[in-house]
Design an enzyme around this catalytic site. Structure first.
Site, PDB file in Angstrom:
ATOM      1  N   GLY A   1       0.820  -1.212   0.000  1.00 14.73           N
ATOM      2  CA  GLY A   1       0.000   0.000   0.000  1.00 14.73           C
ATOM      3  C   GLY A   1       0.846   1.250   0.000  1.00 14.73           C
ATOM      4  O   GLY A   1       2.079   1.215  -0.099  1.00 14.73           O
ATOM      5  N   ILE A   2       0.160   2.345   0.159  1.00 13.49           N
ATOM      6  CA  ILE A   2       0.794   3.649   0.091  1.00 13.49           C
ATOM      7  C   ILE A   2       1.286   4.053   1.480  1.00 13.49           C
ATOM      8  O   ILE A   2       0.755   3.588   2.473  1.00 13.49           O
ATOM      9  CB  ILE A   2      -0.238   4.651  -0.476  1.00 13.49           C
ATOM     10  CG1 ILE A   2       0.422   5.749  -1.264  1.00 13.49           C
ATOM     11  CG2 ILE A   2      -1.181   5.169   0.564  1.00 13.49           C
ATOM     12  CD1 ILE A   2      -0.536   6.398  -2.253  1.00 13.49           C
ATOM     13  N   GLY A   3       2.315   4.893   1.537  1.00 12.56           N
ATOM     14  CA  GLY A   3       2.834   5.361   2.826  1.00 12.56           C
ATOM     15  C   GLY A   3       4.193   4.751   3.101  1.00 12.56           C
ATOM     16  O   GLY A   3       4.649   3.844   2.399  1.00 12.56           O
TER      17      GLY A   3
ATOM     18  N   GLU B   1      -1.397  -2.575  -6.460  1.00 10.37           N
ATOM     19  CA  GLU B   1      -1.800  -1.425  -7.254  1.00 10.37           C
ATOM     20  C   GLU B   1      -0.599  -0.539  -7.551  1.00 10.37           C
ATOM     21  O   GLU B   1      -0.492   0.048  -8.606  1.00 10.37           O
ATOM     22  CB  GLU B   1      -2.896  -0.652  -6.557  1.00 10.37           C
ATOM     23  CG  GLU B   1      -2.420   0.050  -5.333  1.00 10.37           C
ATOM     24  CD  GLU B   1      -3.580   0.561  -4.533  1.00 10.37           C
ATOM     25  OE1 GLU B   1      -4.525  -0.203  -4.341  1.00 10.37           O
ATOM     26  OE2 GLU B   1      -3.525   1.704  -4.115  1.00 10.37           O
TER      27      GLU B   1
END
Ligand code: COA
Length: 431
Positions: free
Chosen positions: A214-216, A237
């Site tokens: 994921g993002i971050g 993604e």
């Protein structure tokens, strides 16, 4: 007409191209590190020519000058994911936020968000007149096919990526030739907390797993601690430079993947030039639209799918707030739920929420109750593993009482007494 003639005829200056935007238009912008920064700069310089142009995009990594104070009469930002440079606009009412799963963003272009103009970045055309959307295929592909007008910045620094990531010269109405460095994302800072989180996440990852990141800062940081694994795969993604490190170390081979074996599958990429060079013309990297990559049923076709995401707060029931601090929207749902649900349906799948136990040692991220107004991104039935620097809590299939106990065990020690007091109040039993 052959594509070279068309390309020549449709090539123009940036002011001429952004001059096609009309007051009241909805403009969908390619996001994250793929944003067409030059077109956005020229559009904002031309602000006086527009009234009430709606700017729609997800992750903001550039300047977002159209969202700055003073621009509100000309532009209104409608964020599908709020970022550092758009947070103030949304918080101050100069912009809006539309909740959505990343996988469903393209479908909005057929319903509530029809697209007047798509502002995108592409590579120069190849010998067959195909331009690559490079590092941001995601909802951009749908925007290109649904917009009334497509304006592209042709940037030879955009990598030409493989997979269903190209569009035809005929799909684009205006070409603006402008080379410039792409927006980059610096690798995360790794301190002792990230190291402990990474090691705890590594304890849940098995050889042959397929990963989503994921993002971050945390999801990319944990990759550093997977060097002892073998034959990992990527269906994510997005990914960043950490994947290149593991690829070069021979840890990621994609060899055991049950869907697209041998391929890194992603819908957008954020990193440094090193990542962009790695994916350029790399036939092992399969970049595809988000409605495919993030479809939970597609994700589930990967056996042993492991999603790794982060969050803002977790309450003692396992409700996960990942995108707002109370009522203040700081990011978006993105693909977190798409992947958690896909991993849940995958044979051997698991999902992990990894986070530091505190914000700078001062605020516990494990709380009795979410802050008033906080959006629940991942509901308690979807929550599976939660990881901090203090360990791993397994929530799925466990009672509210056992979940609360497991979460308290991985909270920062200085916040455990108040969490234990809440446990005793809530369950009418000693901790
Ligand atoms: N209370 C108060 N402030 C908090 C907080 C909390 N519980 N948790 C985080 N914050 C603050 C941080 O201090 C930071 O503030 P700053 O910018 O002023 O320093 C800000 O919120 C961002 O937090 P940080 O932890 O630095 O963010 P990150 O870049 O590591 O990203 C998420 C973490 C949760 C925001 C990010 O993972 C996210 O948006 N997730 C949801 C979407 C998702 O997972 N999608 C999957 C891939 S798209």
């Amino acid at each position: 007409m052959d594509w070279k003639t068309l390309y020549h005829q449709r090539t123009m200056s940036a002011p001429e191209a952004v001059g096609r935007i009309r007051s009241g238009d909805r403009v969908v912008v390619m996001h994250a590190c793929g944003e067409p920064s030059y077109l956005l700069d020229v559009m904002t310089e031309n602000a006086a020519a527009y009234e009430n142009v709606e700017i729609v995009h997800m992750v903001s990594m550039g300047k977002s000058s159209y969202a700055q104070p003073g621009m509100e009469r000309h532009f209104r930002h409608n964020a599908l994911f709020v970022g550092g440079t758009t947070r103030a606009a949304v918080a101050e009412g100069r912009g809006d936020f539309t909740p959505c799963f990343f996988s469903e963003a393209p479908a909005l272009f057929d319903s509530t968000l029809p697209v007047d103009v798509a502002l995108i970045t592409v590579t120069p055309p190849d010998s067959e007149g195909r331009c690559s959307l490079g590092i941001s295929v995601d909802y951009t592909m749908a925007a290109v096919h649904k917009a009334k007008t497509v304006i592209a910045q042709v940037n030879s620094q955009m990598p030409f990526t493989c997979g269903p990531s190209t569009v035809d010269v005929a799909d684009i109405d205006c070409f603006v030739l402008h080379d410039a460095p792409l927006v980059t994302l610096a690798p995360p800072r790794i301190g002792p907390v990230e190291e402990a989180i990474g090691q705890n996440v590594a304890s849940l990852v098995r050889d042959g797993d397929t990963l989503q990141l994921g993002i971050g800062a945390i999801p990319d940081a944990v990759l550093k601690f997977l060097t002892g694994k073998r034959d990992l795969g990527i269906h994510s993604e997005m990914f960043s430079d950490g994947v290149v490190d593991l690829a070069e170390a021979g840890v990621i081979t994609n060899a055991k993947k049950t869907l697209h074996p041998g391929k890194y599958v992603a819908t957008f990429l954020m990193g440094t030039r090193r990542l962009y060079d790695f994916v350029n013309r790399n036939a092992d990297v399969y970049m595809a639209p988000v409605e495919y990559v993030n479809d939970p049923f597609v994700i589930a076709r990967n056996d042993n799918m492991v999603s790794i995401n982060s969050c803002v707060q977790v309450d003692l029931m396992g409700q996960i707030a990942s995108e707002s601090i109370g009522l203040t929207q700081i990011s978006g749902t993105g693909g977190q739920v798409d992947f958690i649900r896909g991993a849940a349906r995958s044979k051997g799948g698991r999902s992990i929420i990894a986070m530091p136990s505190t914000v700078k040692g001062k605020i516990s991220k494990i709380v009795p109750f979410l802050d008033p107004g906080a959006a629940v991104t991942t509901c308690r039935c979807d929550a599976d593993y939660v990881v901090t620097e203090y360990g791993v809590a397994h929530l799925k299939g466990h009672t509210l009482r056992d979940r609360a106990r497991a979460l308290i065990e991985i909270a920062h020690p200085s916040f455990r007494p108040e969490l234990k007091a809440e446990f005793e109040r809530r369950f009418s039993t000693p901790y």
